[in-house]
Design a protein around this motif. Sequence first.
Motif, PDB file in Angstrom:
ATOM      1  N   ALA A 287      17.704  -7.879 -45.234  1.00 51.50           N
ATOM      2  CA  ALA A 287      18.160  -7.813 -43.831  1.00 51.50           C
ATOM      3  C   ALA A 287      19.293  -9.079 -43.540  1.00 51.50           C
ATOM      4  CB  ALA A 287      17.113  -7.779 -42.924  1.00 51.50           C
TER       5      ALA A 287
ATOM      6  N   SER B 264      20.297  -6.908 -37.961  1.00 50.93           N
ATOM      7  CA  SER B 264      20.264  -6.014 -39.185  1.00 50.93           C
ATOM      8  C   SER B 264      18.855  -5.512 -39.484  1.00 50.93           C
ATOM      9  CB  SER B 264      21.107  -6.343 -40.259  1.00 50.93           C
ATOM     10  OG  SER B 264      20.994  -5.592 -41.505  1.00 50.93           O
ATOM     11  N   PHE B 265      18.474  -4.154 -39.835  1.00 55.28           N
ATOM     12  CA  PHE B 265      17.332  -3.633 -40.253  1.00 55.28           C
ATOM     13  C   PHE B 265      17.482  -3.346 -41.702  1.00 55.28           C
ATOM     14  CE2 PHE B 265      17.029  -3.180 -35.534  1.00 55.28           C
ATOM     15  CZ  PHE B 265      15.714  -3.959 -35.354  1.00 55.28           C
ATOM     16  N   THR B 266      16.357  -3.258 -42.426  1.00 57.66           N
ATOM     17  CA  THR B 266      16.166  -2.513 -43.751  1.00 57.66           C
ATOM     18  C   THR B 266      15.007  -2.096 -43.767  1.00 57.66           C
ATOM     19  OG1 THR B 266      16.523  -2.836 -46.146  1.00 57.66           O
ATOM     20  CG2 THR B 266      15.293  -4.579 -45.011  1.00 57.66           C
ATOM     21  N   ASN B 267      14.858  -0.754 -44.538  1.00 61.85           N
ATOM     22  CA  ASN B 267      13.524  -0.037 -44.381  1.00 61.85           C
ATOM     23  C   ASN B 267      12.775  -0.335 -45.613  1.00 61.85           C
ATOM     24  OD1 ASN B 267      15.652   1.369 -45.671  1.00 61.85           O
ATOM     25  ND2 ASN B 267      14.568   3.050 -45.868  1.00 61.85           N
TER      26      ASN B 267
ATOM     27  N   ILE C 127      12.465   1.439 -33.675  1.00 59.94           N
ATOM     28  CA  ILE C 127      11.325   0.680 -34.303  1.00 59.94           C
ATOM     29  C   ILE C 127      10.120   1.541 -33.976  1.00 59.94           C
ATOM     30  CG2 ILE C 127      10.026  -1.417 -34.246  1.00 59.94           C
ATOM     31  CD1 ILE C 127      12.582  -2.973 -33.232  1.00 59.94           C
TER      32      ILE C 127
ATOM     33  N   LEU D  72      10.057  -1.731 -39.963  1.00 62.54           N
ATOM     34  CA  LEU D  72      11.554  -2.027 -40.216  1.00 62.54           C
ATOM     35  C   LEU D  72      11.414  -3.577 -40.407  1.00 62.54           C
ATOM     36  CD1 LEU D  72      13.675  -0.094 -37.878  1.00 62.54           C
ATOM     37  CD2 LEU D  72      13.695   0.400 -40.419  1.00 62.54           C
ATOM     38  N   SER D  73      12.120  -4.099 -41.564  1.00 65.38           N
ATOM     39  CA  SER D  73      12.361  -5.491 -41.585  1.00 65.38           C
ATOM     40  C   SER D  73      13.619  -6.054 -40.843  1.00 65.38           C
ATOM     41  CB  SER D  73      12.412  -5.751 -43.039  1.00 65.38           C
ATOM     42  OG  SER D  73      11.237  -5.731 -43.752  1.00 65.38           O
ATOM     43  N   PRO D  74      13.584  -6.962 -39.767  1.00 67.93           N
ATOM     44  CA  PRO D  74      14.728  -7.330 -38.962  1.00 67.93           C
ATOM     45  C   PRO D  74      15.450  -8.471 -39.851  1.00 67.93           C
ATOM     46  CG  PRO D  74      12.696  -8.006 -38.061  1.00 67.93           C
ATOM     47  CD  PRO D  74      12.226  -7.465 -39.121  1.00 67.93           C
TER      48      PRO D  74
ATOM     49  N   THR E 151      15.598 -12.035 -35.019  1.00 64.90           N
ATOM     50  CA  THR E 151      15.148 -10.848 -34.388  1.00 64.90           C
ATOM     51  C   THR E 151      13.504 -10.646 -34.531  1.00 64.90           C
ATOM     52  OG1 THR E 151      17.087  -9.527 -34.588  1.00 64.90           O
ATOM     53  CG2 THR E 151      15.251  -8.298 -34.165  1.00 64.90           C
TER      54      THR E 151
ATOM     55  N   VAL F  31      22.721  -1.297 -40.535  1.00 66.67           N
ATOM     56  CA  VAL F  31      21.958  -0.560 -41.344  1.00 66.67           C
ATOM     57  C   VAL F  31      22.339   0.411 -42.537  1.00 66.67           C
ATOM     58  CG1 VAL F  31      19.841  -0.173 -39.796  1.00 66.67           C
ATOM     59  CG2 VAL F  31      21.884   1.586 -39.843  1.00 66.67           C
TER      60      VAL F  31
ATOM     61  N   THR G 284       7.915  -9.767 -37.898  1.00 66.50           N
ATOM     62  CA  THR G 284       7.284  -8.599 -37.134  1.00 66.50           C
ATOM     63  C   THR G 284       5.729  -9.061 -37.457  1.00 66.50           C
ATOM     64  OG1 THR G 284       6.841  -7.448 -39.465  1.00 66.50           O
ATOM     65  CG2 THR G 284       8.849  -7.111 -38.353  1.00 66.50           C
TER      66      THR G 284
END
Length: 587
Positions: free
Chosen positions: A419, A434-437, A482, A495-497, A501, A535, A583
């Motif tokens: 991310a 940014s987020f990654t799944n 989210i 989701l990994s921020p 964040t 993303v 998170t």
Amino acid sequence: MTLIHVRALPLLAFSLLAACAAPQAGRNTAAPAAPSGPVEVGIVAINDFHGALEPPRQAVLVKQPDGSMLSVPAGGGAWLASAVDSIKARHANTVVVAAGDLTSASQLASSLYLDEPSVGVLNRIGVEFNAVGNHEFDRGWKELQRLQNGGCEKTGRLQPCQLEQFTGARYKYLAASTFKADGSTLFPATGLKSFGEGADKVTVGFIGLSLKSVPTLVSPTQIAGLTFGDEAEAINKAVPVLRAAGADAVVVLIHQGGKTPAGDPNGCADFAGDITPILDRLSPGVDVVVSGHTHWSYVCNYQPAGTGAPILLTSAGVYGELVTDITLKIDPASHRVVSSAAHNVIVQSEPFTSSRGDVATTDAFPPFAPRADVAAYVKRYKDASLSLVARPVGRIAGSASKADGEESGTGGSLGNLIADGQLAATRSAGAQISFTNPFGIRASLVPAADGSVTFGQLYAVQPFNNELVTMTLTGAQLRAVIEEGLDDNGPKQVLSPSAGTAFTYDMSRPSGARIVSLTLDGKPVLATGTYRVSVVNFLAEGGDGYSTFAKGTDRTRGAIDIDALEDWIKAAPVRQVPQETRTSKVK
């Protein structure tokens, strides 16, 4: 002498097939010989191979009597071939089948060559039927047809037939619930294989299908013109067709599955998953269901809701780390299965070092030697890709781990690192977040002793070549997206921020209202505020059930995901792996 034949059955030819299956009168007036007894058929099943030509450097976990977990190194195409051979040797009659995702999300030596070498390995292993999984659509359905039929037509970015003339899969893709615009199925819905002769002849019918939610898992452009129907309806339509065509047993190959507690590859305690409502709606007549998608291993005697008979349900994990040995005893006189059993065999291969330490081979399970012809074939492709695989890209300070097991829905330190790289790559487009799944992270990133990592390692982490998309979302939409990963509509995914964040969530709250707090740079994200978010295009198009991403506005397309990660790592002499908690789950 054993007579074996294979043929595929399109659902549109029901009446013709029934007619062809009927015996012709007047040919022989002598009384038929009585069957000698039940006929044993061995079904060898795999799923979610994902182009794992080489051992994937992952372990099968087996719970020991003292409660500890034994890690068994497993997988690799040549080792899988030997394991399949050993199972086939135990049965007079065999068929090798798969439940989807044999290709895509693959190792670099396969992916660089459009998974042609994976098809080559599976041909050599002897796979005969495969249900189409969601990842098999990653490069588009026309490219998938090329994998079936062969040829060198270029359908995407990479050039086919780089090392050999590609002749296609010798196994048959089955797709009972995937329809083209004219209403026909993309591939045949069913197939048959017969064993024995005369009164001792038995026939096994196969139904293959994808999961209905493929459109949420694949970019829309890759499946344009296709529709994905209800799984149970497709199975229930196909069963009488197979029975009319002479099937004494019916086996479903479906790319959907469930999970059980970790540590028992042959257990089924507390089984749950998206496959259960499908099984509960099946009409009588299905004997075995070979499943996949969840990357879990289990063997169940599943009792459907209502009065249906138990169904033998299996899954062999992922990456060829296990293979399922299924035994059916079929009575040719009554045309039914009189007994069924299954066992998952661990494909123990080579020791390796993971982010958690050394994983050694064990005497608790038999080892397999790599089959020479498959090993030589894999080596050809590995050698061809070696210069790219071995290219150093930079150094990191320690391992960046991908969560697995019960925590596979969280990104861990590797999710944070990815991310951060995506955020840095899209700052010029105004990105703030940014987020990654986590489900898109395919392997941990373990550096060499000097901290160096290679391009091949990065590719193992992110093999999809997705583009980054930066968009504008409101704070309310940020919260909603989210929540979509935490709701009750499918597997949970946190989701990994990127750095700055953070959010806290509480799973005891109602679905859709589980976010407790959401902050950016220590300040609450405002529902009416607007934020620039990056993303990969898969998520931007609503993939993995994140439909709110598809509502983002003012879109800017950017770098490829793996390039962003490489640039981020090499931008520092030694890139620190972020260890902070971004998170938090309320306990």
